[in-house]
Design a protein around this motif. Structure first.
Motif, PDB file in Angstrom:
ATOM      1  N   ALA A 104     -12.132  24.810  30.744  1.00 37.09           N
ATOM      2  CA  ALA A 104     -11.459  24.929  29.443  1.00 37.09           C
ATOM      3  C   ALA A 104     -12.477  24.659  28.348  1.00 37.09           C
ATOM      4  CB  ALA A 104     -10.299  23.944  29.350  1.00 37.09           C
ATOM      5  N   GLY A 105     -12.249  25.222  27.183  1.00 37.02           N
ATOM      6  CA  GLY A 105     -13.180  25.080  26.076  1.00 37.02           C
ATOM      7  C   GLY A 105     -13.180  23.719  25.415  1.00 37.02           C
ATOM      8  N   ASN A 106     -12.129  22.933  25.668  1.00 38.92           N
ATOM      9  CA  ASN A 106     -12.037  21.593  25.087  1.00 38.92           C
ATOM     10  C   ASN A 106     -10.935  20.821  25.824  1.00 38.92           C
ATOM     11  OD1 ASN A 106      -9.442  22.171  23.757  1.00 38.92           O
ATOM     12  ND2 ASN A 106     -10.678  23.492  22.453  1.00 38.92           N
ATOM     13  N   LEU A 107     -10.805  19.576  25.486  1.00 35.62           N
ATOM     14  CA  LEU A 107      -9.845  18.721  26.169  1.00 35.62           C
ATOM     15  C   LEU A 107      -8.402  19.153  25.923  1.00 35.62           C
ATOM     16  CD1 LEU A 107      -9.277  16.305  27.943  1.00 35.62           C
ATOM     17  CD2 LEU A 107      -9.614  14.830  25.947  1.00 35.62           C
ATOM     18  N   SER A 108      -8.086  19.592  24.714  1.00 33.56           N
ATOM     19  CA  SER A 108      -6.718  20.045  24.425  1.00 33.56           C
ATOM     20  C   SER A 108      -6.327  21.225  25.302  1.00 33.56           C
ATOM     21  CB  SER A 108      -6.575  20.437  22.954  1.00 33.56           C
ATOM     22  OG  SER A 108      -6.612  19.295  22.146  1.00 33.56           O
ATOM     23  N   ASP A 109      -7.225  22.197  25.418  1.00 35.93           N
ATOM     24  CA  ASP A 109      -6.925  23.343  26.274  1.00 35.93           C
ATOM     25  C   ASP A 109      -6.786  22.911  27.733  1.00 35.93           C
ATOM     26  OD1 ASP A 109      -6.875  25.055  24.121  1.00 35.93           O
ATOM     27  OD2 ASP A 109      -8.857  25.928  24.510  1.00 35.93           O
ATOM     28  N   PHE A 110      -7.578  21.943  28.150  1.00 36.41           N
ATOM     29  CA  PHE A 110      -7.457  21.419  29.508  1.00 36.41           C
ATOM     30  C   PHE A 110      -6.058  20.841  29.736  1.00 36.41           C
ATOM     31  CE2 PHE A 110      -8.059  17.764  32.475  1.00 36.41           C
ATOM     32  CZ  PHE A 110      -8.289  18.503  33.627  1.00 36.41           C
ATOM     33  N   LEU A 111      -5.525  20.138  28.746  1.00 34.69           N
ATOM     34  CA  LEU A 111      -4.181  19.577  28.877  1.00 34.69           C
ATOM     35  C   LEU A 111      -3.146  20.685  29.070  1.00 34.69           C
ATOM     36  CD1 LEU A 111      -4.270  16.818  26.126  1.00 34.69           C
ATOM     37  CD2 LEU A 111      -4.578  16.528  28.596  1.00 34.69           C
ATOM     38  N   TRP A 112      -3.310  21.810  28.362  1.00 35.43           N
ATOM     39  CA  TRP A 112      -2.376  22.932  28.532  1.00 35.43           C
ATOM     40  C   TRP A 112      -2.508  23.555  29.916  1.00 35.43           C
ATOM     41  CZ3 TRP A 112       1.494  22.379  25.768  1.00 35.43           C
ATOM     42  CH2 TRP A 112       1.439  22.050  24.412  1.00 35.43           C
ATOM     43  N   LEU A 113      -3.730  23.578  30.468  1.00 32.87           N
ATOM     44  CA  LEU A 113      -3.898  24.058  31.856  1.00 32.87           C
ATOM     45  C   LEU A 113      -3.110  23.183  32.815  1.00 32.87           C
ATOM     46  CD1 LEU A 113      -7.683  24.908  32.346  1.00 32.87           C
ATOM     47  CD2 LEU A 113      -5.776  26.488  32.213  1.00 32.87           C
ATOM     48  N   LEU A 114      -3.273  21.873  32.660  1.00 31.53           N
ATOM     49  CA  LEU A 114      -2.538  20.947  33.526  1.00 31.53           C
ATOM     50  C   LEU A 114      -1.033  21.154  33.384  1.00 31.53           C
ATOM     51  CD1 LEU A 114      -4.573  17.630  33.015  1.00 31.53           C
ATOM     52  CD2 LEU A 114      -4.696  19.215  34.958  1.00 31.53           C
ATOM     53  N   THR A 136       6.222  16.692  33.070  1.00 29.09           N
ATOM     54  CA  THR A 136       5.523  15.473  32.661  1.00 29.09           C
ATOM     55  C   THR A 136       4.197  15.820  32.000  1.00 29.09           C
ATOM     56  OG1 THR A 136       6.558  14.220  34.439  1.00 29.09           O
ATOM     57  CG2 THR A 136       4.551  13.286  33.483  1.00 29.09           C
ATOM     58  N   LEU A 137       3.457  16.756  32.603  1.00 29.12           N
ATOM     59  CA  LEU A 137       2.169  17.154  32.034  1.00 29.12           C
ATOM     60  C   LEU A 137       2.349  17.980  30.767  1.00 29.12           C
ATOM     61  CD1 LEU A 137       0.316  17.895  35.373  1.00 29.12           C
ATOM     62  CD2 LEU A 137      -0.097  15.973  33.808  1.00 29.12           C
ATOM     63  N   THR A 138       3.448  18.720  30.673  1.00 25.05           N
ATOM     64  CA  THR A 138       3.753  19.445  29.441  1.00 25.05           C
ATOM     65  C   THR A 138       4.004  18.454  28.308  1.00 25.05           C
ATOM     66  OG1 THR A 138       4.639  21.343  30.638  1.00 25.05           O
ATOM     67  CG2 THR A 138       5.355  21.074  28.346  1.00 25.05           C
ATOM     68  N   ALA A 139       4.764  17.416  28.572  1.00 25.35           N
ATOM     69  CA  ALA A 139       5.026  16.387  27.555  1.00 25.35           C
ATOM     70  C   ALA A 139       3.729  15.698  27.138  1.00 25.35           C
ATOM     71  CB  ALA A 139       6.042  15.373  28.076  1.00 25.35           C
ATOM     72  N   LEU A 140       2.838  15.443  28.096  1.00 24.08           N
ATOM     73  CA  LEU A 140       1.546  14.832  27.786  1.00 24.08           C
ATOM     74  C   LEU A 140       0.744  15.755  26.870  1.00 24.08           C
ATOM     75  CD1 LEU A 140      -0.683  12.839  30.108  1.00 24.08           C
ATOM     76  CD2 LEU A 140      -1.699  14.689  28.825  1.00 24.08           C
ATOM     77  N   ALA A 141       0.698  17.046  27.183  1.00 24.58           N
ATOM     78  CA  ALA A 141      -0.030  18.004  26.345  1.00 24.58           C
ATOM     79  C   ALA A 141       0.595  18.095  24.959  1.00 24.58           C
ATOM     80  CB  ALA A 141      -0.057  19.371  27.019  1.00 24.58           C
ATOM     81  N   GLU A 142       1.905  18.104  24.896  1.00 30.84           N
ATOM     82  CA  GLU A 142       2.576  18.180  23.592  1.00 30.84           C
ATOM     83  C   GLU A 142       2.237  16.974  22.716  1.00 30.84           C
ATOM     84  OE1 GLU A 142       6.595  18.719  24.921  1.00 30.84           O
ATOM     85  OE2 GLU A 142       6.424  20.914  24.887  1.00 30.84           O
ATOM     86  N   ARG A 143       2.035  15.803  23.331  1.00 32.69           N
ATOM     87  CA  ARG A 143       1.681  14.584  22.577  1.00 32.69           C
ATOM     88  C   ARG A 143       0.225  14.581  22.130  1.00 32.69           C
ATOM     89  NH1 ARG A 143       4.390  12.217  26.635  1.00 32.69           N
ATOM     90  NH2 ARG A 143       2.559  11.290  27.580  1.00 32.69           N
ATOM     91  N   HIS A 144      -0.677  15.118  22.963  1.00 29.31           N
ATOM     92  CA  HIS A 144      -2.111  14.935  22.715  1.00 29.31           C
ATOM     93  C   HIS A 144      -2.889  16.180  22.319  1.00 29.31           C
ATOM     94  CE1 HIS A 144      -2.307  10.735  23.999  1.00 29.31           C
ATOM     95  NE2 HIS A 144      -1.428  11.060  24.920  1.00 29.31           N
ATOM     96  N   ALA A 145      -2.415  17.350  22.654  1.00 25.97           N
ATOM     97  CA  ALA A 145      -3.196  18.571  22.383  1.00 25.97           C
ATOM     98  C   ALA A 145      -3.220  18.896  20.899  1.00 25.97           C
ATOM     99  CB  ALA A 145      -2.634  19.741  23.170  1.00 25.97           C
ATOM    100  N   THR A 146      -4.361  19.368  20.458  1.00 28.75           N
ATOM    101  CA  THR A 146      -4.523  19.792  19.071  1.00 28.75           C
ATOM    102  C   THR A 146      -4.663  21.309  18.969  1.00 28.75           C
ATOM    103  OG1 THR A 146      -6.910  19.460  19.214  1.00 28.75           O
ATOM    104  CG2 THR A 146      -5.586  17.615  18.375  1.00 28.75           C
ATOM    105  N   THR A 147      -4.683  21.981  20.100  1.00 25.69           N
ATOM    106  CA  THR A 147      -4.728  23.444  20.123  1.00 25.69           C
ATOM    107  C   THR A 147      -3.343  23.965  20.467  1.00 25.69           C
ATOM    108  OG1 THR A 147      -5.398  23.417  22.453  1.00 25.69           O
ATOM    109  CG2 THR A 147      -7.161  23.570  20.798  1.00 25.69           C
ATOM    110  N   ARG A 148      -3.096  25.211  20.114  1.00 26.23           N
ATOM    111  CA  ARG A 148      -1.798  25.804  20.431  1.00 26.23           C
ATOM    112  C   ARG A 148      -1.725  26.121  21.925  1.00 26.23           C
ATOM    113  NH1 ARG A 148      -2.369  31.202  21.148  1.00 26.23           N
ATOM    114  NH2 ARG A 148      -4.281  32.101  20.332  1.00 26.23           N
ATOM    115  N   ARG A 149      -0.527  26.138  22.431  1.00 30.00           N
ATOM    116  CA  ARG A 149      -0.332  26.449  23.844  1.00 30.00           C
ATOM    117  C   ARG A 149      -0.585  27.937  24.075  1.00 30.00           C
ATOM    118  NH1 ARG A 149       4.427  24.331  27.809  1.00 30.00           N
ATOM    119  NH2 ARG A 149       3.345  24.928  29.714  1.00 30.00           N
ATOM    120  N   ARG A 150      -1.360  28.210  25.126  1.00 25.16           N
ATOM    121  CA  ARG A 150      -1.633  29.570  25.564  1.00 25.16           C
ATOM    122  C   ARG A 150      -1.515  29.590  27.081  1.00 25.16           C
ATOM    123  NH1 ARG A 150      -5.309  27.622  23.004  1.00 25.16           N
ATOM    124  NH2 ARG A 150      -7.205  28.111  24.117  1.00 25.16           N
TER     125      ARG A 150
END
Length: 175
Positions: A104-114, A136-150
């Motif tokens: 992933a290009g950054n940590l936020s995108d990694f969270l969306w992968l998870l 659970t991982l979707t909720a984590l990404a929604e809390r921490h990601a700064t990139t849009r979901r793709r």
């Protein structure tokens, strides 16, 4: 005073939250990932990189190892964006059997992968990037990601396009 990226050893909040999350491998149908609650030490990272490449002139300063798969393949932040925080560095994977690639290009995108059910190993070793979404991982990404979901496929494709020579660059380090 802000630490330089070379000295930054603090796990970003998103990775700390990931480390507190249970991952279900589900006999190969889930995510094969075991996050760490701290980065590997600089010494451990250097030893790993030297062992992986056979090149004992290297140091591991460009990597922050934060997890592994069940075979010992490692996920890391690759510190190639000078002056940018750890959360903005690409996520890479180096497998125990030689697989390597940008996840992933950054940590936020990694969270969306998870969130989509794709771990570091799955992103690099599989051609199909369809996982089983995890609430659970979707909720984590929604809390921490700064990139849009793709989609996972879009995230992986974008990261590989941004860093097209990562695998070759790692190969060039091998002895």
């Amino acid at each position: 005073m802000t630490e330089t990226i070379a000295a930054d050893r603090a796990l970003p909040p998103a990775l700390a939250a990931t480390a507190r999350t249970e991952f279900d491998h589900d006999d190969g149908n889930g995510i094969d990932f075991e996050p760490y609650d701290a980065f590997d030490s600089p010494e451990e990272t250097t030893d790993w990189l030297r062992d992986w490449t056979g090149n004992h002139d290297l140091d591991g300063a460009a990597f922050r190892v934060f997890g592994q798969d069940g075979t010992g393949g490692l996920a890391a932040l690759w510190c190639v964006r000078q002056g940018r925080p750890l959360a903005e560095q690409p996520v890479v994977f180096m497998g125990s059997e030689g697989a390597r690639g940008v996840v992933a290009g950054n940590l936020s995108d990694f969270l969306w992968l998870l969130a989509d059910g794709i771990g570091p190993m799955e992103a690099v070793e599989h051609d199909e990037h369809t996982g089983r979404p995890d609430p659970t991982l979707t909720a984590l990404a929604e809390r921490h990601a700064t990139t849009r979901r793709r989609t996972a496929q879009a995230i992986i494709t974008e990261a590989r396009a941004e860093f097209p020579t990562y695998a070759e660059d790692i190969d060039a380090l091998c002895r």
